[in-house]
Design an enzyme around this catalytic site. Structure first.
Site, PDB file in Angstrom:
ATOM      1  N   SER A 143      -2.095  -7.876   8.884  1.00 30.37           N
ATOM      2  CA  SER A 143      -2.031  -7.921  10.350  1.00 30.37           C
ATOM      3  C   SER A 143      -1.640  -6.550  10.869  1.00 30.37           C
ATOM      4  O   SER A 143      -0.829  -5.844  10.243  1.00 30.37           O
ATOM      5  CB  SER A 143      -0.988  -8.952  10.793  1.00 30.37           C
ATOM      6  OG  SER A 143      -0.709  -8.801  12.174  1.00 30.37           O
ATOM      7  N   TYR A 156       7.243 -12.303  10.957  1.00 35.29           N
ATOM      8  CA  TYR A 156       5.806 -12.158  10.678  1.00 35.29           C
ATOM      9  C   TYR A 156       5.465 -10.699  10.364  1.00 35.29           C
ATOM     10  O   TYR A 156       4.796 -10.397   9.370  1.00 35.29           O
ATOM     11  CB  TYR A 156       5.008 -12.654  11.884  1.00 35.29           C
ATOM     12  CG  TYR A 156       3.510 -12.634  11.692  1.00 35.29           C
ATOM     13  CD1 TYR A 156       2.869 -13.602  10.928  1.00 35.29           C
ATOM     14  CD2 TYR A 156       2.723 -11.642  12.287  1.00 35.29           C
ATOM     15  CE1 TYR A 156       1.492 -13.594  10.760  1.00 35.29           C
ATOM     16  CE2 TYR A 156       1.347 -11.621  12.122  1.00 35.29           C
ATOM     17  CZ  TYR A 156       0.735 -12.602  11.364  1.00 35.29           C
ATOM     18  OH  TYR A 156      -0.634 -12.586  11.187  1.00 35.29           O
TER      19      TYR A 156
END
Ligand SMILES: NC(=O)c1ccc[n+]([C@@H]2O[C@H](COP(=O)([O-])OP(=O)(O)OC[C@H]3O[C@@H](n4cnc5c(N)ncnc54)[C@H](OP(=O)(O)O)[C@@H]3O)[C@@H](O)[C@H]2O)c1
Length: 244
Positions: A143, A156
């Site tokens: 990501s 995250y």
């Protein structure tokens, strides 16, 4: 001749979203595919759709945070298809979008366990089989947040930052075995995971960024799976159009 003919791939998180799109595309390109996730209904449907389209696939219930599940997933794939050529470590969660002060330690741990430790366990179990083939590909679904971070993304972003480092370490460890390890950053993709919290919707987070459907990730996933044995490794490939 299909580009992945004779190859075997494991795709974690293949029940929906990006993982499902990659599993279907790899099977359409000729690969035999292990479709893995925790719950059976969605991976059963993915595998059935692949077989209906004339491809080869089976559904495997495996929680990537559970070592025994991961080892069994790899074992079952080898028993069915004779080896492994491609691992796509796609299973991922984003469980807590609060700032660190208000965040939950249980959700922090679950996020790191799934996104980072899960990918580590999958790679560790697959490596002996990739080595046996004499070449292979490990594709980590990362990501942009793992490179840049953002308020409210601590667990995250840290899990994905760790995944990017794992990518580079593994790439160095496996380069002499012709096993390439690369990161694929999808950028915002409309999936169940990206739609749960309206405050953190794709629109709210990314403004004018290219908002994709899962199938938009397929060309890059195919590109990485079909590079030469001594192809690029330790690289991050992003589908984002702007930084930030
Ligand atoms: N969507 C985006 O905008 C976006 C952007 C950048 C990166 N990504 C990354 O892309 C990947 C896929 O995201 P997505 O949006 O397609 O998510 P999704 O639609 O929620 O799908 C996630 C998949 O992972 C599986 N999964 C979750 N936890 C698991 C576990 N512990 N063990 C095994 N499987 C597990 C889920 O199935 P079960 O729940 O049945 O296990 C599901 O099949 C993730 O790594 C995510 O971080 C997504």
């Amino acid at each position: 001749m299909q580009s992945l003919s004779g190859k075997t791939a494991i795709v974690t998180g293949a029940g929906r979203g990006i993982g499902q799109a990659i599993a279907r595309a790899y099977a359409a390109a000729g690969a035999s595919v292990c479709c893995a996730a925790r719950s059976s209904a969605e991976i059963d449907a993915t595998a059935a759709a692949i077989r209906q389209a004339g491809g080869q696939a089976f559904a495997c219930c495996a929680d990537v945070t559970v070592e025994a599940d991961v080892n069994a997933m790899v074992q079952q794939t080898v028993e069915r298809y004779g080896g492994i050529d491609i691992l796509v470590a796609n299973a991922g969660v984003d469980l807590d979008q609060r700032n660190v002060q208000d965040s939950d330690i249980g959700l922090w741990r679950a996020t790191i366990e799934t996104n980072l430790t899960g990918a580590y366990l999958c790679a560790r179990a697959a490596i002996p089989h990739l080595r046996r083939r004499g070449a292979g590909k490990i594709i980590m679904i990362g990501s942009g947040l793992g490179h840049r971070g953002r308020p409210g993304s601590a667990a995250y972003a840290c899990s994905k930052a760790g995944l990017w480092m794992l990518t580079r370490v593994l790439a160095q460890e496996l380069a002499d075995d012709n096993i390439s390890v690369n990161e694929l950053i999808p950028g915002p993709v409309q999936t169940a995971a990206s739609s749960v919290d309206p405050q953190h919707s794709v629109a709210a987070q990314y403004g004018s960024e290219w908002r994709k459907q899962p199938d938009d990730v397929v060309p890059l996933a195919l590109f990485l799976a079909t590079q030469p044995d001594r192809g690029p490794t330790a690289q991050s490939y992003s589908l984002m159009r702007r930084d930030g």
